[in-house]
Design a protein around this motif. Structure first.
Motif, PDB file in Angstrom:
ATOM      1  N   SER A 209      30.491  33.211  33.707  1.00  0.00           N
ATOM      2  CA  SER A 209      30.310  32.603  35.017  1.00  0.00           C
ATOM      3  C   SER A 209      28.941  33.016  35.558  1.00  0.00           C
ATOM      4  O   SER A 209      28.584  34.188  35.540  1.00  0.00           O
ATOM      5  CB  SER A 209      31.417  33.093  35.950  1.00  0.00           C
ATOM      6  OG  SER A 209      31.409  32.351  37.147  1.00  0.00           O
ATOM      7  N   VAL A 210      28.153  32.038  35.997  1.00  0.00           N
ATOM      8  CA  VAL A 210      26.816  32.279  36.525  1.00  0.00           C
ATOM      9  C   VAL A 210      26.798  31.766  37.961  1.00  0.00           C
ATOM     10  O   VAL A 210      26.764  30.551  38.179  1.00  0.00           O
ATOM     11  CB  VAL A 210      25.751  31.539  35.687  1.00  0.00           C
ATOM     12  CG1 VAL A 210      24.352  31.924  36.158  1.00  0.00           C
ATOM     13  CG2 VAL A 210      25.922  31.807  34.204  1.00  0.00           C
ATOM     14  N   ASP A 211      26.865  32.684  38.919  1.00  0.00           N
ATOM     15  CA  ASP A 211      26.892  32.294  40.333  1.00  0.00           C
ATOM     16  C   ASP A 211      28.021  31.288  40.604  1.00  0.00           C
ATOM     17  O   ASP A 211      27.827  30.289  41.304  1.00  0.00           O
ATOM     18  CB  ASP A 211      25.553  31.672  40.757  1.00  0.00           C
ATOM     19  CG  ASP A 211      24.411  32.675  40.626  1.00  0.00           C
ATOM     20  OD1 ASP A 211      24.678  33.875  40.743  1.00  0.00           O
ATOM     21  OD2 ASP A 211      23.280  32.242  40.391  1.00  0.00           O
ATOM     22  N   GLY A 212      29.160  31.541  40.014  1.00  0.00           N
ATOM     23  CA  GLY A 212      30.306  30.677  40.240  1.00  0.00           C
ATOM     24  C   GLY A 212      30.343  29.429  39.385  1.00  0.00           C
ATOM     25  O   GLY A 212      31.324  28.690  39.399  1.00  0.00           O
ATOM     26  N   HIS A 213      29.255  29.189  38.625  1.00  0.00           N
ATOM     27  CA  HIS A 213      29.233  28.037  37.727  1.00  0.00           C
ATOM     28  C   HIS A 213      29.475  28.508  36.294  1.00  0.00           C
ATOM     29  O   HIS A 213      28.823  29.447  35.839  1.00  0.00           O
ATOM     30  CB  HIS A 213      27.886  27.317  37.799  1.00  0.00           C
ATOM     31  CG  HIS A 213      27.607  26.718  39.128  1.00  0.00           C
ATOM     32  ND1 HIS A 213      28.172  25.533  39.547  1.00  0.00           N
ATOM     33  CD2 HIS A 213      26.848  27.158  40.153  1.00  0.00           C
ATOM     34  CE1 HIS A 213      27.763  25.262  40.769  1.00  0.00           C
ATOM     35  NE2 HIS A 213      26.963  26.234  41.169  1.00  0.00           N
TER      36      HIS A 213
ATOM     37  N   THR B  36      24.928  37.406  31.478  1.00  0.00           N
ATOM     38  CA  THR B  36      26.091  36.946  32.244  1.00  0.00           C
ATOM     39  C   THR B  36      27.403  37.503  31.711  1.00  0.00           C
ATOM     40  O   THR B  36      28.413  37.466  32.406  1.00  0.00           O
ATOM     41  CB  THR B  36      26.186  35.403  32.266  1.00  0.00           C
ATOM     42  OG1 THR B  36      26.327  34.919  30.923  1.00  0.00           O
ATOM     43  CG2 THR B  36      24.946  34.795  32.900  1.00  0.00           C
TER      44      THR B  36
ATOM     45  N   GLY C 188      35.442  30.382  41.341  1.00  0.00           N
ATOM     46  CA  GLY C 188      34.355  31.145  40.730  1.00  0.00           C
ATOM     47  C   GLY C 188      34.671  31.710  39.365  1.00  0.00           C
ATOM     48  O   GLY C 188      33.792  32.261  38.709  1.00  0.00           O
TER      49      GLY C 188
END
Lengths: 144, 144
Positions: A31-35, A63, B34
């Motif tokens: 997960s990268v900033d919620g993405h 990540t 998230g």
């Protein structure tokens, strides 16, 4: 095409690890900033952990390491398939003992062998399902 | 084991869609508060979109529909492999015209055909890479 439901069956922990051990390609999901981000990796199973190698300084490493990740592997033919998902924590191996142990695994790599980390996913939760197709490809073509 | 770097090569858009069309199993990655979730799905490529079916009321549907998702498919042998990742928006097909078109795709399903939605991923971004292994399995076994 059959109208009968063909539900997925749940795999046991032993079945999950046996099936994971039978394939060499899986996907790491971070997960990268919620993405979410997804990375195909070659892996090996060792003592009910997932082991792979990756280059330093990659988005995958930044990540994944010390974070909760998902790891998925699957396989299928025209009749049925299975999928196993490991939720766990990714750690870079650093001690000589850890590295020696990781070297024992029959692990392929998609990148150059220099400047690589061994990464081990320590499982928190492992789930697996087996699927059956509700129609064969022949049925689908006939129904086309 | 070779010391030469064997970097991944970037695939063209046409190569990405041709390779996606050559396989039937991919993975949908969504985000739940998230945290990523991954779902293997059988899919078909139709007019440079990704099409699959899924049951109503599932976590997949609730987290994917009208949201940005990732879709990944890959394949490999002992020499090389490829992976294509589609970033896009997932939509449930509802109009008769959309459903008629979707029915033309040769699409298998892992669940019962009743109460199913067709879902189409409209691509925002498509990336693909081809990999070569830095060591063959024979090398790995010999080095083991």
């Amino acid at each position: 095409m059959s109208d009968l439901p063909q539900p997925a069956s749940i795999l046991s922990m032993t079945q999950c690890w046996d099936l994971l051990s039978s394939v060499a390609l899986g996907r790491l999901v971070t997960s990268v900033d919620g993405h979410p981000a997804i990375f195909p990796v070659n892996f090996a199973v060792q003592h009910r952990t997932v082991l792979f190698r990756t280059a330093e300084g990659t988005k995958l490493v930044s990540t994944a390491i010390n974070h909760e990740v998902l790891f998925e592997a699957d396989q299928h033919d025209q009749v049925d398939g299975w999928s196993v998902i490991v939720k766990g924590t990714a750690r870079v191996l650093r001690s000589e003992e850890e590295l020696d142990e990781a070297e024992q695994a029959q692990l392929l790599s998609w990148t150059a062998p220099t400047k690589q980390h061994f990464v081990r996913i320590l499982p928190l939760n492992v789930t697996g399902r087996r699927f059956q197709f509700s129609a064969t490809l022949d049925d689908a073509l006939a129904a086309g």
